[in-house]
Design an enzyme around this catalytic site. Structure first.
Site, PDB file in Angstrom:
ATOM      1  N   TYR A 150       1.187  -0.758   0.195  1.00 33.91           N
ATOM      2  CA  TYR A 150       0.045  -0.242  -0.134  1.00 33.91           C
ATOM      3  C   TYR A 150       0.965   1.310   0.142  1.00 33.91           C
ATOM      4  O   TYR A 150       1.895   1.158   1.332  1.00 33.91           O
ATOM      5  CB  TYR A 150      -0.552   0.187   1.534  1.00 33.91           C
ATOM      6  CG  TYR A 150      -1.511   1.011   1.015  1.00 33.91           C
ATOM      7  CD1 TYR A 150      -3.305   1.203   0.399  1.00 33.91           C
ATOM      8  CD2 TYR A 150      -1.714   2.394   2.510  1.00 33.91           C
ATOM      9  CE1 TYR A 150      -3.623   2.289   0.730  1.00 33.91           C
ATOM     10  CE2 TYR A 150      -2.353   3.349   2.843  1.00 33.91           C
ATOM     11  CZ  TYR A 150      -3.191   3.570   2.108  1.00 33.91           C
ATOM     12  OH  TYR A 150      -3.897   4.565   1.613  1.00 33.91           O
ATOM     13  N   ASP A 245       9.233   3.185  -0.217  1.00 33.97           N
ATOM     14  CA  ASP A 245       8.107   4.075   0.032  1.00 33.97           C
ATOM     15  C   ASP A 245       8.780   3.267   2.054  1.00 33.97           C
ATOM     16  O   ASP A 245       8.215   1.587   2.433  1.00 33.97           O
ATOM     17  CB  ASP A 245       7.446   2.804  -0.025  1.00 33.97           C
ATOM     18  CG  ASP A 245       5.771   3.841   0.451  1.00 33.97           C
ATOM     19  OD1 ASP A 245       6.329   4.343   1.457  1.00 33.97           O
ATOM     20  OD2 ASP A 245       5.076   3.542   0.108  1.00 33.97           O
ATOM     21  N   LYS A 277       4.875   9.357   8.472  1.00 37.97           N
ATOM     22  CA  LYS A 277       4.429   8.493   9.877  1.00 37.97           C
ATOM     23  C   LYS A 277       4.987   8.745  11.061  1.00 37.97           C
ATOM     24  O   LYS A 277       5.383  10.037  11.517  1.00 37.97           O
ATOM     25  CB  LYS A 277       4.669   6.973   9.520  1.00 37.97           C
ATOM     26  CG  LYS A 277       3.288   6.673   8.667  1.00 37.97           C
ATOM     27  CD  LYS A 277       2.199   5.340   8.854  1.00 37.97           C
ATOM     28  CE  LYS A 277       1.443   5.013   8.512  1.00 37.97           C
ATOM     29  NZ  LYS A 277       1.533   4.356   7.215  1.00 37.97           N
TER      30      LYS A 277
HETATM   31  C1  LIG Z   1       0.159   4.775   5.668  1.00 36.93           C
HETATM   32  C2  LIG Z   1       1.552   4.918   5.202  1.00 36.93           C
HETATM   33  C3  LIG Z   1       1.012   5.061   3.139  1.00 36.93           C
HETATM   34  C4  LIG Z   1       0.253   6.673   2.672  1.00 36.93           C
HETATM   35  O1  LIG Z   1       0.702   7.471   3.902  1.00 36.93           O
HETATM   36  P1  LIG Z   1      -0.751   8.173   4.376  1.00 36.93           P
HETATM   37  O2  LIG Z   1       0.056   9.306   5.364  1.00 36.93           O
HETATM   38  O3  LIG Z   1      -2.159   7.871   4.575  1.00 36.93           O
HETATM   39  O4  LIG Z   1      -1.094   8.976   3.197  1.00 36.93           O
HETATM   40  C5  LIG Z   1       1.443   5.406   2.247  1.00 36.93           C
HETATM   41  N1  LIG Z   1       2.811   4.187   2.102  1.00 36.93           N
HETATM   42  C6  LIG Z   1       2.724   3.459   3.445  1.00 36.93           C
HETATM   43  C7  LIG Z   1       3.733   1.973   2.975  1.00 36.93           C
HETATM   44  C8  LIG Z   1       2.707   3.484   3.894  1.00 36.93           C
HETATM   45  O5  LIG Z   1       2.412   2.565   5.266  1.00 36.93           O
END
Ligand SMILES: *Cc1c(COP(=O)(O)O)cnc(C)c1O
Length: 449
Positions: A150, A245, A277
């Site tokens: 994701y 990511d 995060k």
């Molecule tokens: C949480 C997450 C996102 C998206 O971040 P948001 O701040 O919720 O838009 C993208 N990539 C990874 C791996 C994530 O865990």
């Protein structure tokens, strides 16, 4: 609340949930919060301190969500609160450059292999912008991603695999036009042959491959040894960019994220990385960055457009910088101690209850899959017992432990999880394991594609 207390009463949460549903779709502002995967009423949280959540009915829970990752230090860490108060006192947003932005970017550049970094407000923006930049830099259009990874709700990444391994994908949700995903290839995770086949067929059209550095959004499914290096090398061989990511793993798995445990050891560097995060310390902040020559293509230095009204917000950057500064070696050591204690307790009690389970980790991030087979891909994650997880979740919740309300998520700990919080989780496990065992449904390991 002690773990032997009776089921918490939740009339205030129920009342708020019904008010919320009248004005907000599903009553929540992000779908997983609605408890659809486990049933029941989501707890509306009034306050949080250290490892504890307190709901609007006054029930206390040990928090194993930690805001889905950001709360590395626990809730209300004094240094973070001080930094936020100090920043708020100087105004909350100017729309001009600030010193705080420079300091946060410098801190991230010091911890990771990125040479240049741009701040944004969410992980979704970070991955969306990284992909636009990769396309602008390479002059190519095709994006490769993995099923179960994701990257936020970017149209082109909300894609499901097409019928064949190297065929283009179809929209993963209504509202995404086929034209948004027809340049996206979705491959099975940890599958080198699928990657090799996709690059063999489409290599000269591929702008980038994006992957979670260690997937946590299908539950924790670590990369097979050498898999990330293989991805980096495959991209390089075909002139495509490798986007790692680390929105979830960054500054959590180690000071240098997942890369600190693989690329730093094996000697390779992603072309672009995304963060979020932890680096926002619980406020909205995220970033993308990487090679200086690639980042130089970004406006205003280069032609690829990207912008944000609240990007580099002074309150968010203050919280992020305070969090990274406080994330010392001792913090990471404590995260490991907490995670180890929980993993050992889970393994013992689940085995004693006859509950099939597989615990998968990267660093202190872990998932508990209720199944008897290792999980290396999204198809295998989906073949785990969802009814048993729902029973586990509700028994733990009744005993004052708030797990993620879905079988396909990572469990997060913080350095503020003290011995009392850990013990409350351990004490709750036996009854929860028995409840889950009684709902366990055997699942077959899917045929590998
Ligand atoms: C949480 C997450 C996102 C998206 O971040 P948001 O701040 O919720 O838009 C993208 N990539 C990874 C791996 C994530 O865990």
């Amino acid at each position: 609340m002690s773990p032997t207390a009776t089921t918490p009463s939740t009339p205030a949460s129920e009342a708020l949930f019904s008010r919320a549903r009248a004005v907000t779709p599903g009553g929540v502002n992000s779908p997983v919060r609605a408890f659809n995967a486990v049933g029941g009423t989501p707890r509306f949280i009034r306050s949080a301190s250290g490892p504890w959540l307190t709901d609007v009915d006054g029930n206390e829970y040990v928090d194993l969500i930690c805001s889905w990752g950001p709360m590395l230090l626990g809730h209300g860490h004094p240094a973070v609160l001080d930094a936020v108060r100090e920043a708020v006192g100087r105004g909350t947003s100017y729309g001009t450059p600030t010193e705080g932005e420079v300091a946060l970017v410098e801190a991230i550049v010091a911890r990771t292999p990125v040479e240049r970094l741009r701040l944004v407000s969410s992980g979704t923006e970070a991955t969306m912008s990284a992909i636009r930049l990769a396309r602008g830099f390479t002059g190519r259009d095709v994006v490769v991603k993995f099923a179960g990874c994701y990257h936020g709700h970017v149209d082109s990444l909300l894609a499901s695999a097409g019928s064949g391994l190297t065929t283009f994908s179809i929209p993963g949700t209504p509202g995404v036009p086929a034209s948004s995903t027809e340049l996206t290839l979705v491959l099975p995770y940890n599958d080198r042959e699928a990657v090799a086949a996709a690059f063999a067929e489409h290599g000269d059209r591929i702008a980038c491959l994006i992957t979670e550095a260690a997937p946590g959004n299908m539950g924790v499914v670590p990369p097979a040894p050498g898999f990330n290096r293989f991805l980096a090398e495959t991209c390089r061989a075909h002139g495509a960019l490798f986007i790692s990511d680390e929105v979830m793993t960054g500054f959590r798995v180690s000071k240098a994220g997942q890369w600190g445990t693989d690329g730093a050891v094996e000697g390779w560097v992603p072309d672009l990385m995304t963060f979020g995060k932890v680096m926002g310390g619980g406020l909205p902040a995220a970033a993308f960055g990487g090679r200086a020559d690639v980042m130089a293509h970004l406006a205003p230095e280069g032609p690829v457009y990207q912008a944000g009204t609240l990007a580099g917000n002074p309150v968010a950057t203050a919280a992020g910088l305070a969090t990274l500064t406080a994330a010392t070696d001792e913090v990471y050591a404590r995260l490991d101690v907490v995670a180890d204690a929980l993993r050992a307790g889970i393994a013992d009690t689940f085995t004693a209850a006859g509950l099939p389970h597989v615990i998968q980790s990267t660093g202190s991030m872990f998932s508990v899959f209720l199944t008897d087979h290792p999980v290396t891909s999204f198809a295998e994650a989906q073949a785990t017992s969802v009814p048993a997880y729902a029973a586990l979740f509700h028994s733990m919740l009744d005993q004052g432990v708030h797990l993620p309300p879905s079988a396909f998520e990572a469990w997060f700990v913080s350095s503020s999880h003290d011995d009392r919080a850990v013990q409350q989780v351990l004490d709750a496990l036996p009854a929860a394991a028995r409840a889950a065992a009684s709902r366990y449904t055997a699942t077959r390991r899917p045929e590998s594609e």
